[in-house]
Write a protein that holds these residues in place. Structure first.
Motif, short mmCIF file in Angstrom:
data_model
loop_
_atom_site.label_atom_id
_atom_site.label_comp_id
_atom_site.label_asym_id
_atom_site.label_seq_id
_atom_site.Cartn_x
_atom_site.Cartn_y
_atom_site.Cartn_z
N PRO A 173 0.83 -1.21 0.00
CA PRO A 173 0.00 0.00 0.00
C PRO A 173 0.87 1.26 0.00
O PRO A 173 2.04 1.22 0.40
N SER A 174 0.30 2.36 -0.42
CA SER A 174 1.06 3.61 -0.55
C SER A 174 1.17 4.34 0.79
O SER A 174 0.90 5.54 0.89
N VAL A 175 1.54 3.61 1.82
CA VAL A 175 1.83 4.21 3.13
C VAL A 175 3.15 3.64 3.63
O VAL A 175 3.49 2.50 3.33
N LYS A 176 3.91 4.45 4.33
CA LYS A 176 5.14 3.98 4.95
C LYS A 176 4.93 3.92 6.46
O LYS A 176 4.38 4.85 7.06
N ILE A 177 5.36 2.83 7.07
CA ILE A 177 5.17 2.64 8.50
C ILE A 177 6.52 2.65 9.19
O ILE A 177 7.40 1.84 8.86
N SER A 178 6.70 3.55 10.13
CA SER A 178 7.93 3.61 10.91
C SER A 178 7.98 2.42 11.86
O SER A 178 7.04 2.19 12.63
N THR A 179 9.08 1.66 11.81
CA THR A 179 9.22 0.51 12.71
C THR A 179 9.18 0.95 14.16
O THR A 179 8.55 0.31 15.01
N ALA A 180 9.88 2.05 14.48
CA ALA A 180 9.90 2.55 15.85
C ALA A 180 8.49 2.90 16.34
O ALA A 180 8.10 2.58 17.46
N GLU A 181 7.72 3.56 15.48
CA GLU A 181 6.35 3.92 15.85
C GLU A 181 5.47 2.69 15.99
O GLU A 181 4.59 2.64 16.86
N GLU A 222 -0.13 -6.93 13.43
CA GLU A 222 -1.31 -6.81 12.57
C GLU A 222 -2.46 -6.02 13.21
O GLU A 222 -3.03 -5.13 12.57
N PRO A 223 -2.88 -6.33 14.45
CA PRO A 223 -4.04 -5.59 14.99
C PRO A 223 -3.85 -4.08 15.01
O PRO A 223 -4.74 -3.34 14.59
N THR A 224 -2.68 -3.61 15.48
CA THR A 224 -2.47 -2.17 15.58
C THR A 224 -2.25 -1.55 14.20
O THR A 224 -2.74 -0.45 13.92
N VAL A 225 -1.52 -2.24 13.32
CA VAL A 225 -1.29 -1.70 11.97
C VAL A 225 -2.60 -1.64 11.19
O VAL A 225 -2.91 -0.64 10.53
N PHE A 226 -3.40 -2.70 11.26
CA PHE A 226 -4.68 -2.70 10.53
C PHE A 226 -5.60 -1.61 11.06
O PHE A 226 -6.36 -1.01 10.28
N ARG A 227 -5.54 -1.36 12.36
CA ARG A 227 -6.39 -0.32 12.94
C ARG A 227 -5.92 1.08 12.54
O ARG A 227 -6.74 1.96 12.24
N SER A 228 -4.62 1.28 12.53
CA SER A 228 -4.07 2.62 12.24
C SER A 228 -3.98 2.93 10.76
O SER A 228 -3.98 4.09 10.36
N TYR A 229 -3.86 1.87 9.94
CA TYR A 229 -3.69 2.07 8.50
C TYR A 229 -4.74 1.24 7.74
O TYR A 229 -4.50 0.08 7.37
N PRO A 230 -5.90 1.83 7.48
CA PRO A 230 -6.97 1.09 6.79
C PRO A 230 -6.54 0.56 5.42
O PRO A 230 -7.05 -0.47 4.97
N GLU A 231 -5.59 1.24 4.77
CA GLU A 231 -5.12 0.78 3.46
C GLU A 231 -4.47 -0.60 3.56
O GLU A 231 -4.60 -1.44 2.66
N VAL A 232 -3.76 -0.84 4.66
CA VAL A 232 -3.09 -2.13 4.85
C VAL A 232 -4.13 -3.21 5.14
O VAL A 232 -4.04 -4.33 4.62
#
Length: 318
Positions: A173-181, A222-232
């Motif tokens: 998806p066209s989003v970048k996710i910071s590993t630290a965040e 997955e739970p937090t990423v899916f919640r924070s990034y709907p595109e993922v």
């Protein structure tokens, strides 16, 4: 001795990723199963005699100075071994940046291998692995390749029998996710005990592999990423709807991996997903340890043993 060298730098996925807890030093204890895949960048190296390290790239999103992990790897190698030579390095970028596919870590490991050869250094694989661990948690894995168990903070790796899966489809998806965040958002509890590692028992048949993966497949991001990034989340849903037997987040994302039974099903899914505008699509396969070493040519001589009995740094025997 050649003064120029070009090597592939392969991406990785994580078949599974467990976050066991937060350590007293603030880092996180994990268990993961790494896997090299055929998707790769291309790195070209030319030896310079004046000590300069120059980085060139076809990616506007990639820095070329000291913020670049390739630059940091070259500089660390110079400092550790008192090298007066330098290098001109060109990075042809194909692995998505910030997609959880380990492109930066892979680039760093390949840089250490290539420059050790170009600079004619008397170093061992253990030396490079230790230096790579200082650059990033995923870097040591790329001195091994294939399928491997990662634990501790990810720097400790031990080989597993290779998985063979030829029909992978990755959506980025066209989003970048910071590993630290991503780690911060987990709010993981303090580590109080060790859990038993999940060792992947593998088969060369994709249908058998699916059954075995279903027993261990889990990514705690997955739970937090899916919640924070709907595109993922939508990319994950789209893979399953298109016929993937399994779909999972790689690393802390944003890339989502789908596993298909055969090429016909994967091609059908790719056609469906191209019209769905869910993100960049990559078709690839797993890359076994022997294949990985072969693609690195003579530089593979510095890699750790691939016989599964010993990895030269930071590996327990199972």
């Amino acid at each position: 001795m050649a003064f120029e060298l070009t090597l592939p730098s392969f991406a990785k996925i994580n078949w599974t990723l467990r976050i066991l807890g937060r350590r007293p030093d603030g880092l996180h204890e994990i268990q993961t199963i790494f896997q090299t895949i055929s998707l790769n960048d291309r790195l070209s190296f030319a030896r310079l005699e004046d000590g300069r390290v120059e980085i060139y790239t076809d990616s506007l999103a990639l820095p070329t100075g000291e913020a670049n992990l390739v630059h940091r790897a070259a500089s660390a190698l110079q400092k550790r071994f008192g090298v007066r030579r330098g290098a001109r390095i060109r990075i042809e970028k194909r692995i998505p940046i910030g997609g959880g596919l380990g492109g930066g870590s892979s680039n760093a490991a390949i840089t250490l291998l290539a420059l050790a050869r170009l600079w004619e250094l008397d170093v061992s694989g253990s030396d490079l692995i230790e230096l790579g661990a200082e650059l990033g948690a995923d870097v040591p894995f790329f001195f091994l390749g294939g399928t491997a168990l990662g634990y501790g903070t990810g720097r400790m790796v031990t080989p597993l029998p290779d998985v063979e899966a030829s029909h992978l489809l990755i959506i980025v998806p066209s989003v970048k996710i910071s590993t630290a965040e991503a780690y911060a958002s987990l709010n993981a509890p303090a580590l109080t005990n060790e859990e038993t590692a999940h060792i992947l028992s593998v088969s060369r048949k994709t249908e058998d592999l699916v059954e075995r993966l279903q027993g261990v497949l889990r990514n705690d991001f997955e739970p937090t990423v899916f919640r924070s990034y709907p595109e993922v989340r939508r990319a994950h849903e789209a893979l399953l709807e298109s016929g993937a037997k399994l779909a999972f987040l790689s690393g802390s994302g944003s890339s989502v991996v789908g596993l298909f039974d055969n090429e016909e099903e994967r091609q059908r899914a790719a056609s469906m997903l191209l019209g769905a505008a869910v993100g960049r699509i990559e078709l690839c396969s797993t890359l076994g340890r022997d294949q990985y070493r072969a693609r690195l040519g003579e530089c593979a001589a510095l890699l750790a043993s691939s016989n599964g009995e010993e990895f030269h740094w930071g590996v327990a025997k199972w």
